[in-house]
Write an enzyme that holds these catalytic residues in place. Structure first.
Site: not given
Ligand code: MG
Length: 445
Positions: A236, A95, A240, A238
Site C-alpha cells: 500500500d 496509508s 505497512d 506507506d
C-alpha cells in the site's frame, strides 16, 4: 466520542485535515508527550509538505525537540523510534486511501500507535496548551539515514546468504508509494533479481489505486505470469501492508500472507499468536498445529501493538496483510514481512508453501439499521449464541466459532450498517452461514 481520531489517527481531505488542524493537533500531541523529542515523517502525498510544516511548527511552539525523517515508509519511521530514543512519532500519511486524503498517524515512545481512546485524551488538549517561552523554542533537525538503518536491522534478522544463493526473481509493484524509497534497493542488496512497476513516487498515484486489493494489481499478476517470476509483491502507499502473487500468478490475500508468516515464525520460535477478530481461522489452525494459542484483539493496529508491547505474542497480524515482527518494532512492517516470505521461497515455491495453509472461503453482507438497531442486533445475537452454548468472542462485535467455520457480526463505526462476515471450508457453506445470521440479525430489528 473522539472528534478527529479514528482507528488510524486523524485522517481526511485537506478541507478538514488542513494546516490549521495539523498545527493545533501537533501542539496537543506535543503537550501530551510532555514537550519531549518527537520524530516527524511523511509519505509523498501532494498535501504532505503543507501538513509537515504545520506539524513541525506546532510541535516546536510547545517546546518539543523535532527530528524530521523526511519521506520514508511508515515502518521505517516506526523502526526509528527506539533507535533515536524519541518520545513520540507523527507520520503524515493516509496509508492506502485515495490521493486527496492525508492524515496524522501518532505513535508513542514505546512504539504503540495511538488508539481512538487515547486520541480522545489528546483532543481534550487541542486549543488548551501552554506555549513555550520564546527562548525555549528549539530548531528542528534532520535525520537522513533512517532507510539505511532500517535495511541493516532487517538484514540482521534474515539469512541473506540463503537468498543470495537462490537469487529469486521478483516483480515489485510499488504502487507509486513510499516503498520505492526502500524496497528495490533492499531486495537488490539481498541478491534478488527484480523488476519494478509503478516505481516512481507520485502523489497522484497514476499507476493503480493505493490499496493492494486483487482488482488493483491485475497488471502485476499479468507480469508475474509473463515473466515467470518467482513471486509478485505489492504494497500500500506507506508500506505497512503487503500482498503477494505466487509463481503461478495467483493472488495471495492478506490473511494468507499472515497465516504463512505465522508458520514461518513458529517453526523458528514457538509462542502465542496475536490477530484481530476479523482474521481468517487459517491463522488459528496454523498456530494450533504448533501447539500455540491464538489471542484475538479488536480490529485496528493500535490494539495489536498495545498487546504486543506487553510481550503477549511472538507475532501479530491482521486480515489486510499487516504483520508485526516484534524483533524489529511494534509496527506493521510490510517490507520485512515480504522479505521473510522471499527467504522462504528460496526453499520451495510460494504455491507449495500455501498448500500448507488451510483453505477457507468467505462471504460478507450487511444489514441496514440505525444505532439502536445495531445495539439490538448485537445483544440479540449474543444472547442467542450463549443460549446455544456456542464459543463466542465479544471484544469487538460478536465472533462465533464453530468446528471449521466462523461468523462475525460487527457494527460499522461510521455507517448505518451491521456487517456480517462468515468463513467456511466451501463457498456454499460460508454463504449459508452468512444467510442464516443475516436472517437472525433482521429478526431483532
Ligand atoms: Mg498503510
Amino acid at each position: 466520542m473522539a472528534k478527529y481520531f479514528g482507528t488510524n489517527g486523524i485522517r481526511g481531505t485537506i478541507d478538514t485535515v488542513g494546516p490549521e488542524l495539523a498545527l493545533k493537533a501537533a501542539q496537543a500531541i506535543g503537550a501530551y508527550f510532555g514537550g519531549g523529542k518527537v520524530l516527524v515523517a511523511r509519505d509523498h502525498r501532494l498535501t504532505g509538505e503543507v501538513l509537515r510544516n504545520a506539524v513541525v511548527a506546532g510541535l516546536q511552539s510547545v517546546g518539543c525537540e523535532v527530528v524530521d525523517l523526511g519521506i520514508v515508509t511508515s515502518p521505517t519511521a516506526e523502526f526509528m523510534l527506539k533507535k533515536l530514543k524519541a518520545d513520540a512519532l507523527i507520520i503524515i500519511t493516509a496509508s492506502h486511501n485515495p490521493p486527496e486524503y492525508n492524515g496524522l498517524k501518532v505513535i508513542d515512545g514505546k512504539g504503540i500507535s495511538i488508539s481512538k481512546e487515547r486520541g480522545e485524551e489528546i483532543e481534550k488538549l487541542i486549543g488548551n496548551v501552554k506555549m513555550a517561552e520564546w527562548d525555549a523554542i528549539r530548531p528542528a533537525t534532520r535525520h537522513d539515514n533512517s532507510i539505511r538503518e532500517h535495511m541493516d536491522a532487517m538484514k540482521k534478522l534474515l539469512h541473506p546468504e540463503k537468498i543470495a544463493k537462490k537469487k529469486p526473481f521478483l516483480v515489485l509493484d510499488l504502487g507509486n508509494g513510499t516503498t520505492s524509497t526502500i524496497a528495490p534497493q533492499f531486495f537488490k542488496e539481498l541478491g534478488c533479481r527484480i523488476l519494478t512497476i509503478n516505481s516512481h513516487m507520485d502523489g497522484h498515484f497514476p499507476g493503480r489505486p493505493s490499496e493492494p486489493r486483487e482488482e488493483n494489481i491485475q497488471e502485476l499478476i499479468k507480469i508475474v505470469k509473463e515473466t515467470r517470476a518467482d513471486a509478485g509483491i505489492a504494497w500500500d502507499g506507506d508500506g505497512d501492508r503487503v500482498v503477494f502473487v505466487d509463481e503461478k500468478g495467483n493472488f495471495v490475500v492478506g490473511d494468507k500472507v499472515y497465516a504463512l508468516s505465522v508458520l514461518l515464525k513458529l517453526r523458528e520460535k514457538k509462542g502465542d499468536v496475536l490477530t484481530t477478530v476479523a482474521t481468517s481461522k487459517a491463522v488459528e489452525d496454523v498456530a494450533s498445529r504448533f501447539g500455540c494459542k491464538t489471542i484475538y484483539t479488536k480490529v485496528g493496529a493500535p490494539y495489536m501493538s498495545e498487546e504486543m508491547a506487553e510481550g503477549k505474542a511472538v507475532i501479530a497480524g491482521e486480515e489486510v496483510g499487516g504483520i508485526i515482527w516484534p524483533e524489529l518494532s511494534l509496527a506493521k512492517d510490510g517490507i520485512f514481512a515480504a522479505a521473510k516470505i522471499v527467504e522462504a521461497i528460496c526453499e520451495k515455491p510460494l504455491s507449495r508453501w500455501l498448500e500448507e495453509i488451510p483453505a477457507y472461503y468467505n462471504v460478507k453482507t450487511r444489514v441496514e439499521c440505525d444505532e439502536e438497531g445495531k445495539k439490538a442486533i448485537l445483544e440479540g445475537i449474543k444472547k442467542f449464541a450463549k443460549s446455544k452454548g456456542y464459543k463466542i468472542i465479544d471484544i469487538d462485535g460478536i465472533r462465533i466459532t464453530f468446528e471449521d467455520s466462523w461468523v462475525i457480526i460487527r457494527a460499522s463505526g461510521t455507517e448505518p450498517y451491521i456487517r456480517i462476515f462468515g468463513e467456511a471450508k466451501s463457498k456454499e457453506k460460508a454463504g449459508a452461514l452468512v444467510k442464516e445470521y443475516e436472517k437472525l440479525a433482521k429478526s431483532f430489528l
